[in-house]
Design a protein around this motif. Structure first.
Motif, PDB file in Angstrom:
ATOM      1  N   ASP A   1     -30.309 -28.661  11.122  1.00 29.81           N
ATOM      2  CA  ASP A   1     -29.048 -29.408  11.058  1.00 29.81           C
ATOM      3  C   ASP A   1     -28.048 -28.703  10.154  1.00 29.81           C
ATOM      4  O   ASP A   1     -26.856 -28.615  10.478  1.00 29.81           O
ATOM      5  CB  ASP A   1     -29.299 -30.836  10.572  1.00 29.81           C
ATOM      6  N   ASP A   2     -28.521 -28.189   9.016  1.00 31.52           N
ATOM      7  CA  ASP A   2     -27.647 -27.455   8.106  1.00 31.52           C
ATOM      8  C   ASP A   2     -27.093 -26.192   8.770  1.00 31.52           C
ATOM      9  O   ASP A   2     -25.911 -25.870   8.634  1.00 31.52           O
ATOM     10  CB  ASP A   2     -28.382 -27.078   6.822  1.00 31.52           C
ATOM     11  N   GLN A   3     -27.943 -25.477   9.499  1.00 37.88           N
ATOM     12  CA  GLN A   3     -27.495 -24.254  10.165  1.00 37.88           C
ATOM     13  C   GLN A   3     -26.505 -24.563  11.288  1.00 37.88           C
ATOM     14  O   GLN A   3     -25.556 -23.813  11.504  1.00 37.88           O
ATOM     15  CB  GLN A   3     -28.691 -23.465  10.690  1.00 37.88           C
ATOM     16  N   LYS A   4     -26.726 -25.661  11.992  1.00 40.30           N
ATOM     17  CA  LYS A   4     -25.778 -26.054  13.041  1.00 40.30           C
ATOM     18  C   LYS A   4     -24.432 -26.402  12.436  1.00 40.30           C
ATOM     19  O   LYS A   4     -23.381 -26.051  12.983  1.00 40.30           O
ATOM     20  CB  LYS A   4     -26.316 -27.247  13.838  1.00 40.30           C
ATOM     21  N   LYS A   5     -24.441 -27.094  11.307  1.00 45.05           N
ATOM     22  CA  LYS A   5     -23.196 -27.435  10.614  1.00 45.05           C
ATOM     23  C   LYS A   5     -22.484 -26.168  10.162  1.00 45.05           C
ATOM     24  O   LYS A   5     -21.262 -26.041  10.308  1.00 45.05           O
ATOM     25  CB  LYS A   5     -23.514 -28.334   9.410  1.00 45.05           C
ATOM     26  N   GLN A   6     -23.244 -25.215   9.654  1.00 42.02           N
ATOM     27  CA  GLN A   6     -22.656 -23.952   9.219  1.00 42.02           C
ATOM     28  C   GLN A   6     -22.046 -23.211  10.420  1.00 42.02           C
ATOM     29  O   GLN A   6     -20.962 -22.639  10.312  1.00 42.02           O
ATOM     30  CB  GLN A   6     -23.710 -23.096   8.541  1.00 42.02           C
ATOM     31  N   LEU A   7     -22.718 -23.249  11.558  1.00 42.20           N
ATOM     32  CA  LEU A   7     -22.194 -22.618  12.775  1.00 42.20           C
ATOM     33  C   LEU A   7     -20.891 -23.286  13.193  1.00 42.20           C
ATOM     34  O   LEU A   7     -19.911 -22.601  13.521  1.00 42.20           O
ATOM     35  CB  LEU A   7     -23.222 -22.697  13.904  1.00 42.20           C
ATOM     36  N   GLU A   8     -20.847 -24.603  13.172  1.00 43.99           N
ATOM     37  CA  GLU A   8     -19.622 -25.320  13.533  1.00 43.99           C
ATOM     38  C   GLU A   8     -18.493 -24.966  12.579  1.00 43.99           C
ATOM     39  O   GLU A   8     -17.343 -24.786  13.008  1.00 43.99           O
ATOM     40  CB  GLU A   8     -19.869 -26.831  13.515  1.00 43.99           C
ATOM     41  N   ASP A   9     -18.806 -24.853  11.290  1.00 38.87           N
ATOM     42  CA  ASP A   9     -17.788 -24.482  10.307  1.00 38.87           C
ATOM     43  C   ASP A   9     -17.258 -23.077  10.569  1.00 38.87           C
ATOM     44  O   ASP A   9     -16.049 -22.832  10.468  1.00 38.87           O
ATOM     45  CB  ASP A   9     -18.344 -24.582   8.886  1.00 38.87           C
ATOM     46  N   MET A  10     -18.154 -22.168  10.905  1.00 33.17           N
ATOM     47  CA  MET A  10     -17.732 -20.797  11.206  1.00 33.17           C
ATOM     48  C   MET A  10     -16.839 -20.772  12.447  1.00 33.17           C
ATOM     49  O   MET A  10     -15.814 -20.082  12.471  1.00 33.17           O
ATOM     50  CB  MET A  10     -18.953 -19.892  11.417  1.00 33.17           C
ATOM     51  N   GLN A  11     -17.219 -21.519  13.471  1.00 35.03           N
ATOM     52  CA  GLN A  11     -16.421 -21.561  14.696  1.00 35.03           C
ATOM     53  C   GLN A  11     -15.051 -22.178  14.424  1.00 35.03           C
ATOM     54  O   GLN A  11     -14.037 -21.702  14.932  1.00 35.03           O
ATOM     55  CB  GLN A  11     -17.159 -22.354  15.778  1.00 35.03           C
ATOM     56  N   GLU A  12     -15.019 -23.228  13.621  1.00 29.40           N
ATOM     57  CA  GLU A  12     -13.750 -23.869  13.287  1.00 29.40           C
ATOM     58  C   GLU A  12     -12.870 -22.920  12.470  1.00 29.40           C
ATOM     59  O   GLU A  12     -11.661 -22.848  12.685  1.00 29.40           O
ATOM     60  CB  GLU A  12     -14.007 -25.169  12.523  1.00 29.40           C
ATOM     61  N   SER A  13     -13.463 -22.173  11.559  1.00 24.41           N
ATOM     62  CA  SER A  13     -12.698 -21.219  10.760  1.00 24.41           C
ATOM     63  C   SER A  13     -12.113 -20.118  11.639  1.00 24.41           C
ATOM     64  O   SER A  13     -10.972 -19.715  11.456  1.00 24.41           O
ATOM     65  CB  SER A  13     -13.582 -20.598   9.681  1.00 24.41           C
ATOM     66  N   ALA A  14     -12.898 -19.656  12.590  1.00 22.70           N
ATOM     67  CA  ALA A  14     -12.399 -18.625  13.512  1.00 22.70           C
ATOM     68  C   ALA A  14     -11.263 -19.188  14.357  1.00 22.70           C
ATOM     69  O   ALA A  14     -10.270 -18.501  14.619  1.00 22.70           O
ATOM     70  CB  ALA A  14     -13.533 -18.110  14.394  1.00 22.70           C
ATOM     71  N   ARG A  15     -11.397 -20.446  14.777  1.00 21.27           N
ATOM     72  CA  ARG A  15     -10.342 -21.060  15.574  1.00 21.27           C
ATOM     73  C   ARG A  15      -9.073 -21.194  14.740  1.00 21.27           C
ATOM     74  O   ARG A  15      -7.976 -20.868  15.198  1.00 21.27           O
ATOM     75  CB  ARG A  15     -10.775 -22.436  16.068  1.00 21.27           C
ATOM     76  N   LYS A  16      -9.213 -21.638  13.484  1.00 24.18           N
ATOM     77  CA  LYS A  16      -8.050 -21.804  12.615  1.00 24.18           C
ATOM     78  C   LYS A  16      -7.420 -20.459  12.271  1.00 24.18           C
ATOM     79  O   LYS A  16      -6.235 -20.387  11.963  1.00 24.18           O
ATOM     80  CB  LYS A  16      -8.441 -22.535  11.338  1.00 24.18           C
ATOM     81  N   ALA A  17      -8.216 -19.392  12.298  1.00 25.07           N
ATOM     82  CA  ALA A  17      -7.690 -18.067  12.007  1.00 25.07           C
ATOM     83  C   ALA A  17      -6.888 -17.522  13.179  1.00 25.07           C
ATOM     84  O   ALA A  17      -6.297 -16.456  13.092  1.00 25.07           O
ATOM     85  CB  ALA A  17      -8.830 -17.113  11.655  1.00 25.07           C
ATOM     86  N   GLY A  18      -6.883 -18.249  14.292  1.00 27.62           N
ATOM     87  CA  GLY A  18      -6.067 -17.845  15.430  1.00 27.62           C
ATOM     88  C   GLY A  18      -6.774 -16.932  16.401  1.00 27.62           C
ATOM     89  O   GLY A  18      -6.132 -16.306  17.230  1.00 27.62           O
ATOM     90  N   LEU A  19      -8.070 -16.849  16.312  1.00 24.45           N
ATOM     91  CA  LEU A  19      -8.805 -15.984  17.217  1.00 24.45           C
ATOM     92  C   LEU A  19      -9.004 -16.667  18.567  1.00 24.45           C
ATOM     93  O   LEU A  19      -8.987 -17.884  18.654  1.00 24.45           O
ATOM     94  CB  LEU A  19     -10.156 -15.615  16.610  1.00 24.45           C
ATOM     95  N   GLY A  20      -9.195 -15.889  19.590  1.00 23.77           N
ATOM     96  CA  GLY A  20      -9.375 -16.423  20.928  1.00 23.77           C
ATOM     97  C   GLY A  20     -10.670 -17.193  21.075  1.00 23.77           C
ATOM     98  O   GLY A  20     -11.600 -17.037  20.285  1.00 23.77           O
ATOM     99  N   SER A  21     -10.719 -18.020  22.091  1.00 23.27           N
ATOM    100  CA  SER A  21     -11.898 -18.856  22.288  1.00 23.27           C
ATOM    101  C   SER A  21     -13.144 -18.042  22.626  1.00 23.27           C
ATOM    102  O   SER A  21     -14.261 -18.514  22.446  1.00 23.27           O
ATOM    103  CB  SER A  21     -11.640 -19.888  23.387  1.00 23.27           C
ATOM    104  N   SER A  22     -12.978 -16.817  23.081  1.00 23.79           N
ATOM    105  CA  SER A  22     -14.131 -15.983  23.381  1.00 23.79           C
ATOM    106  C   SER A  22     -14.895 -15.625  22.106  1.00 23.79           C
ATOM    107  O   SER A  22     -16.072 -15.281  22.162  1.00 23.79           O
ATOM    108  CB  SER A  22     -13.722 -14.703  24.094  1.00 23.79           C
ATOM    109  N   VAL A  23     -14.265 -15.745  20.957  1.00 27.28           N
ATOM    110  CA  VAL A  23     -14.917 -15.438  19.683  1.00 27.28           C
ATOM    111  C   VAL A  23     -15.726 -16.633  19.190  1.00 27.28           C
ATOM    112  O   VAL A  23     -16.845 -16.477  18.729  1.00 27.28           O
ATOM    113  CB  VAL A  23     -13.862 -15.020  18.621  1.00 27.28           C
TER     114      VAL A  23
END
Length: 171
Positions: A146-168
């Protein structure tokens, strides 16, 4: 008398033809009802134009202060660089791989848990205690997952907020 029946029959037929040509068909009534509903639906939507939006008199700062500690991962470069996108993607893929590996381990451990039945001959208590230990290990691993999944979601959200494309960052 016969002639009176003919006159009544002809008059009835004429009235029937006139009434049926004057009345609306069921399809016409349904079409009008749909059009009325569409007009009502369009009337409830408000279109916002530039005139409706107040103009800002003070400049907006280009940097913002974030209260969320997970907005960006430390050590990752800015998103305007293609190399940065590759780094984000590699880190996200590594985290996905870690999540999948841990899930596989949990599934494998769960499938190995079998308690001894009532017709057990020897070492039944020790065997069942070991199965309980396996269950505890699964619970610990599930928390870690569960902790690792949360960390993955946080990383994906950070990449999205950084303006990267959805393929990332897409799961």
């Amino acid at each position: 008398m016969r002639q009176a029946h003919k006159i009544v029959a002809v008059a009835g037929a004429v009235l029937f033809v006139v009434a049926s040509s004057y009345g609306q068909s069921l399809g016409d009534v349904a079409r009008e009802h749909r059009q009325k509903q569409a007009k009502d639906a369009h009337a409830t939507h408000k279109v916002v134009t530039n005139e409706d939006i107040p103009e800002q008199t003070e400049p907006v700062p280009s940097t913002s202060v974030s209260t969320n500690e997970h907005d960006s991962a430390p050590g990752l470069p800015a998103a305007n660089d293609t190399h940065a996108a590759e780094q984000w993607k590699a880190k996200i893929e590594a985290q996905k791989s870690s999540v999948a590996s841990l899930q596989s381990q949990i599934d494998q451990l769960n499938s190995s848990i079998h308690f001894a039945g009532g017709n057990c001959v020897a070492n039944c208590v020790q065997y069942n205690e070991r199965q309980i230990q396996k269950q505890d290990e699964v619970k610990r691993m599930q928390t870690q997952l569960d902790d690792q999944k949360k960390q993955l979601e946080d990383m994906q959200e950070s990449a999205r907020k950084a303006g990267l494309g959805s393929s990332v960052y897409e799961p």
